[in-house]
Scaffold this active site. Sequence first.
Site, PDB file in Angstrom:
ATOM      1  N   GLN C 214       0.824  -1.194   0.000  1.00 35.19           N
ATOM      2  CA  GLN C 214       0.000   0.000   0.000  1.00 35.19           C
ATOM      3  C   GLN C 214       0.868   1.258   0.000  1.00 35.19           C
ATOM      4  OE1 GLN C 214      -2.749  -2.338   3.187  1.00 35.19           O
ATOM      5  NE2 GLN C 214      -3.272  -0.200   2.971  1.00 35.19           N
ATOM      6  N   ARG C 364      -8.011  -1.556   8.951  1.00 39.97           N
ATOM      7  CA  ARG C 364      -8.981  -0.510   8.615  1.00 39.97           C
ATOM      8  C   ARG C 364      -9.418   0.315   9.822  1.00 39.97           C
ATOM      9  NH1 ARG C 364     -13.629  -1.955   4.163  1.00 39.97           N
ATOM     10  NH2 ARG C 364     -14.177   0.193   3.634  1.00 39.97           N
ATOM     11  N   CYS C 365      -8.466   0.772  10.629  1.00 37.34           N
ATOM     12  CA  CYS C 365      -8.840   1.389  11.896  1.00 37.34           C
ATOM     13  C   CYS C 365      -8.320   2.791  12.060  1.00 37.34           C
ATOM     14  CB  CYS C 365      -8.302   0.562  13.040  1.00 37.34           C
ATOM     15  SG  CYS C 365      -6.519   0.593  13.069  1.00 37.34           S
ATOM     16  N   GLU C 734     -12.504   4.328   6.264  1.00 38.86           N
ATOM     17  CA  GLU C 734     -12.516   3.521   7.487  1.00 38.86           C
ATOM     18  C   GLU C 734     -13.587   3.899   8.482  1.00 38.86           C
ATOM     19  OE1 GLU C 734      -7.843   2.505   8.002  1.00 38.86           O
ATOM     20  OE2 GLU C 734      -8.475   4.586   7.988  1.00 38.86           O
TER      21      GLU C 734
END
Lengths: 159, 289, 782
Positions: C214, C364-365, C734
């Site tokens: 990413q 995803r936080c 997110e």
Amino acid sequence: MSKHHINVTINGKSHEADVEARLLLVHFLRENLNMTGTHIGCDTTSCGACTVQLNGKPVKSCAVLAVQADGMEVKTVEGLAQNGNLNLIQQAMHENHGLQCGYCTPGMMMTASAFLERNPHPTEDEIRHAISGNLCRCTGYMNIVKAVQYAADKMAEGG
Amino acid sequence: MIPPSFDYVAPKTLSEAVAALGQHENSKVLAGGQSLIPLMRFRLAGPTLLVDLNRVEGLSYIEEKDGWLGIGAMTRQSAIEHSQLVSEKYSLLADTVKVLSDPVVRNLGTVGGNIANADPVNDQPATMLAYGAEVVAVGPDGERIIPITSFYLDLYQSALARDEILTEVRVPASRPRSGGAYLKLERKVGDYATAAVAAQVELDADGNFASVGIGLTNVGLTALKATEAEDFLKGKAASDANLRQAAALAAEAAQPIADVRGSEEYKRSLVKTYTVRALRLAVQRAKGG
Amino acid sequence: MAEVQGLGHSRKRVEDARFLRGQGNYIDDFKLPGMLHLDIVRSPYAHAKIKAIHTEKAMATPGVLAVIDGPTLQKYNVHNMPTLMSDTQMVLPIDTVKYQYQEVAAVLGTDRYTAADGVAAVEVDYEPLPVVVDPFKALEPGATKVRDDKESNHIWHWEWGDKEKTNQDFENAEVTVKENIYIPRIHVASIETCGCVAKWDATNTHLTLWMTTQAPHAIRTVVALITGHLGLSEERIRIISPDIGGGFGGKVPAYPGYVIAVAASIVTGAPVKWIENRTENLAADSFGRDYHITAELAGKKDGTLTSLRFKTIADHGYTDAAAQPSKFPAGMFHICTGSYDFKSAFVEVDGVYTNKPPGGIAYRCSFRVTEAVHAIERMTDVFAQKIGMDAAEIRMKNFIKPEQFPYKSALGWEYDSGDYPAALRKAMDMIGYENLRKEQAEKRERGEFMGIGISSFTEIVGAGPSKHFDILGLKMFGSCEIRVHPTGKAIARFGTKSQGQGHETTYAQIIAEELGIPAEHIKVEEGDTDTAPYGLGTYASRSTPVDGAAAAMASRKIRAKAKQIAAHLLEANEEDLEWETGRFFVKGSPDQGKTIQEIAFAAYTNHPQGMEGGLEAVNYYDPPNLTYPFGSYICVVDIDRGTGEVKIRRFVAVDDCGVRINPMIVEGQIHGGLTMGFAPAMMEEITYDENGNIHGSNFMDYLLPTAVESPKWELGETVTPSPHHPIGAKGVGESATVGAPAAIANAVVDALWHLGVRNIDIPLTPRKIWEVLHKHGATLEE
């Protein structure tokens, strides 16, 4: 160990090869035939990313030996488009944002298209049950279900 | 996750398949492969010969005859799921197949495999116990019938000899005033049961229980038959009090093992709850509801 | 003329064309001539000495070329690598393994099957050592040390806020509440696992690394630093991140497999592919959460919340490989005052080593924001219930008011904009809140357990301003480079990397809005470090706030030059020109104008003398602040008193992410985020027994929801633009994963509160709920 001669028809085209018995169908497609549209996502037949159609039925190709497909017809995502044009389920997924990263999408479409042939007027819950063997992490399933419903509606219209 | 190497034969006849199993010590039948192939990919199972049954003709059918519903061992779960005959007259089996694994796996998974594995996590053994089914096995010495009540011996151990092949399962043909239900706690589609209950009932003309079959999934080393609960209900009215008492007996018959899905106490409680609910639903269906 | 399709258009996706045809280029699709396969031998023990590695059988397996171990890599000093938090991670161990499934040796084979056979043939002698799995026990004096190179199992202590004032406020408070909240370890489990293809070109001294990453540029710099002593330098390293089948943070870290593949390629001169299987992915890759929080709130009897005090033990596994901005080992956990106007707050977090895989941040936080939101939203309910106040009422009472923005929280964050009451009111209207409360009361009388849970979260994304944010020293700016062609089309490249978020579609829309070039005429590229401008990648919802801003700013530079060219073409003064989408025209004479296409052509054929030709710009955007998306979610549950199952009857999600570039894509992100919030709330969990054996290393044990379990999400929106962002957008990837778990947990606790239940940790599995019911004598076995 011994090799086995197989003849598999894939998306209408015949393919012959000599393969080990242990060669998984998904690897036969991806490695031997360079058809990388079918994906691998797990080790336990749980995710369905590897779904192809075997004699018209969706199956998880990571749990099928290539030798089992001898003499059979396999349809993969590469066989969905007709003359370069997206077919109905592909169009439906596009119109309804039914994919994000695209990784589960081929398997999802192979399951969904076979399902619609069998059940052309599904309820939302029937759609959700039909795709419950295919996992997605991106979409939360909402738009995939919408796409399948859209395709069903188009079929009913004669489109 | 690649399987080790192995030999492979795909005989066209049953006798060839039986012979192949007999000749090779470390051989296994390949039916649907949906349990076996993953095990081999993890290298937890390592047969050196797979005997593929998928090319043997005549093992895939669903038909009523001679007082039985006969299902060929290689019949795919999805065929059972889409069978109008099964959904109209064999509601317990119809319920069971809907919650068995997932819809794509069901296109290859076979009823023979689900029964012959003798794996307590599989759903159809308890269902067959509730039905009082029998299985047909073919070996080098020919064919024999094994009542399902004698079929499960221990964890992964059935009454089949190593070179015997299951060819058919027979469920008693549907009778009037009968119905069944299967209730399973799966944490998600594809999960094995935390516990499940199969109930098949037949009512007499007064609406009392003429016969009851109760099978329990994944609360023991094998599928279990709740015999005491079944015997208790025979001849009795389908009242809430009777259902609850039968449920308590079924819970006592369970031999659950505590694991990630739940404590012993929880699983027993599930058996109790599901027995009441499954019997209620079975009775409702028996009455034509 | 094609439509512009700028901001606000639900433009269909460009990416779909290849994905729908099965023509995506995911890492395992790459095949190079002579490519070898790498597979990894892994430890069955959580903590053990390696006595010996026997490779004879493996080397005798046909097709196996080599077995690589730690001592081999040590010769090149690549047996260890730095983590993103400046700790040390083993690539391959020299003599000790620290977690189950840790990499022990690697097998190189001619194909996937032979490499697997090779792995199965390697025999390792281990001497098991005592295992540390409980982070609390790990901190006790005399505890077995996980790390031989460290003093203890305590990694770091971090604190923030006014400790004295907070303690004072708690002392003087009318009401205080305290709960222990555990947020278990989970795993992103994107459907595509991690992998790479490493290609060393000895002739040109060049490494190409195709990789599921990413953050390709950051990886390039890190690889250059790690391999500098081997002769590689940054201009000779090319990282290509192709199509990625889901990232969610799991493809940010550098895993040992990547480094071994690079080393193997350098040594053999052949391309080397490494693709992990699902078991390896779940058991060894970076995880998320694993926070043990002791949470306290203080306030008044009238429902005013005044003070917050959170103490957290963070289980990081055997090395701190979390991907945090370097100054913030606990990420943005101190957003935990949430949407409420606390007067004082103090938080402290202690990182702990255990014999588990390293990490802590991938799922995803938004850098620990899910943990923070879960704690504050749960505790707000706990406080409300204690004083007998309705959950919506206490939130409305304590919300930061719209007129208080920009708002500085008690923990120092300056929230850019928000209208929390509007979002909650909208959610309440959509779900019919007041009627549901009536229904709940009636049902409770009949012994039916129904619950309503609210989560009114404030997110914090867009890391971040260079003053405070860096990863391994690399400042977290974003980048966009745009070049307009003579025929008025454009190409734009970014320092981010989409893994399904649709950047090829949405970035073009930002540029289309600014320049009036139709979005379909703008090609977007990311992920190749040879061509893309330097950026810190895509995670923590940062692409829209940071690189999206860069796109707008670069566009504006182009527009400024375009204006000069237009003035030249129209023989007018720049000050006399006005802009409407795609065109400059003379004030008062609107027919006298030039389109952006005409201007572009002129930039190459008729540019003003003394001006550089061409029409392009690059912007490196240093955000002045983070952005603060927010929302209110309301969840309705019914509890089965027999089985303990929680059925989600309805779930309304009202999100505010500022300006929405592509509403269709925003909704898709929210749908997916909600299911990724639902999953940990209900079924996802990785656990370890006392010997460090993992439970949750395959999809039979680690449960991902299917379309059957995943609820039918109902979405609503409010729009409160970010005042500091060039297009007012905040980012949304997110938010839903951050906000959803608390809504579900609150609903379940709400259903059971009358029994005396105050908190239940996620996941809210049937067995757990049944045990709660059973403890309170409330099961109903029928």
